[in-house]
Scaffold this active site. Sequence first.
Site, PDB file in Angstrom:
ATOM      1  N   GLU A 278      24.691  13.599  20.654  1.00 15.68           N
ATOM      2  CA  GLU A 278      25.421  13.789  19.454  1.00 15.68           C
ATOM      3  C   GLU A 278      25.009  14.814  18.709  1.00 15.68           C
ATOM      4  O   GLU A 278      24.182  14.913  17.931  1.00 15.68           O
ATOM      5  CB  GLU A 278      25.447  12.747  18.495  1.00 15.68           C
ATOM      6  CG  GLU A 278      25.718  11.349  18.991  1.00 15.68           C
ATOM      7  CD  GLU A 278      26.020  10.347  17.744  1.00 15.68           C
ATOM      8  OE1 GLU A 278      27.097   9.574  17.859  1.00 15.68           O
ATOM      9  OE2 GLU A 278      25.259  10.178  16.912  1.00 15.68           O
TER      10      GLU A 278
ATOM     11  N   HIS B 131      18.539   8.371  15.529  1.00 14.47           N
ATOM     12  CA  HIS B 131      19.845   8.715  15.036  1.00 14.47           C
ATOM     13  C   HIS B 131      19.718  10.107  14.249  1.00 14.47           C
ATOM     14  O   HIS B 131      18.655  10.298  13.724  1.00 14.47           O
ATOM     15  CB  HIS B 131      20.485   7.724  14.434  1.00 14.47           C
ATOM     16  CG  HIS B 131      22.276   8.146  14.319  1.00 14.47           C
ATOM     17  ND1 HIS B 131      22.800   9.115  13.365  1.00 14.47           N
ATOM     18  CD2 HIS B 131      23.306   7.855  15.133  1.00 14.47           C
ATOM     19  CE1 HIS B 131      24.048   9.315  13.609  1.00 14.47           C
ATOM     20  NE2 HIS B 131      24.384   8.228  14.423  1.00 14.47           N
TER      21      HIS B 131
HETATM   22  O1  LIG Z   1      26.765   6.990  15.328  1.00 12.49           O
HETATM   23  C1  LIG Z   1      27.910   7.396  15.567  1.00 12.49           C
HETATM   24  C2  LIG Z   1      28.057   8.835  15.549  1.00 12.49           C
HETATM   25  O2  LIG Z   1      27.095   9.500  14.697  1.00 12.49           O
HETATM   26  C3  LIG Z   1      29.488   9.444  15.419  1.00 12.49           C
HETATM   27  O3  LIG Z   1      30.064   9.436  13.970  1.00 12.49           O
HETATM   28  P1  LIG Z   1      31.533   9.970  14.019  1.00 12.49           P
HETATM   29  O4  LIG Z   1      32.184   9.195  14.895  1.00 12.49           O
HETATM   30  O5  LIG Z   1      31.697   9.502  12.750  1.00 12.49           O
HETATM   31  O6  LIG Z   1      31.563  11.631  14.431  1.00 12.49           O
END
Ligand SMILES: O=C[C@H](O)COP(=O)(O)O
Length: 214
Positions: free
Chosen positions: A133, A85
């Site tokens: 992401e 991540h």
């Molecule tokens: O693991 C989830 C992601 O990092 C997305 O986070 P978020 O929905 O707070 O932008």
Amino acid sequence: MFILVNLKAYPCDPIEVATAARDVAEASGARIAVSPQAADVARVADTGVETWAQHVSPNAHGSHTGSTLAEAVADNGAEGTLINHSENRLKLADVDGSVRAAERADLETIVCANNPAQVGAAAALGPDAVAVEPPELIGGDVSVATADPGIVEDAVAAAEAVDPAVDVFCGAGVSTGEDVSTAGDLGAAGVLLASGVAKADDPEAVLEDLVSGI
Ligand SMILES: O=C[C@H](O)COP(=O)(O)O
């Protein structure tokens, strides 16, 4: 579309979110999973919601203090795990090791990646899915699918070029049914989100809106 809610280390009640996710999944027929802190995996799984770990270590049983064993989270009810991540960056060799550990424990896997190039590298390791992401959009108010649709399309193409069996998810800023719908239109098989649900006053209402976009 699979909706995976990562609770990160937010100060929400994991059981409230898990119960809401279970109820919305049952009512809508949508696939929704919750990924709590490792310490909460068993009690979240006990609600009946599909439960994922946030991380598993590359190692098996042995002298590995502080590790999160894939076998342990599976024994406590997890059906899958996130690996890597932007907020918990692993070396490529450790991503590989964690995917192999998850496979040994029969856990489904999603490897997170920051950009399409990393998506291609992650897909080569043979997870079930990768999630793209952009770090700068994580925790924000604008969905990746709206702010940077090209990165989702490029991630889908990058995974397809390496291994067409690897699904692509997208995440960062996803919080509405329209965000889910737009992500699906771009080729994503699911969305990974956190703050939109974990920081909501009414997580169940947000989840109901999210599934409206499937
Ligand atoms: O693991 C989830 C992601 O990092 C997305 O986070 P978020 O929905 O707070 O932008």
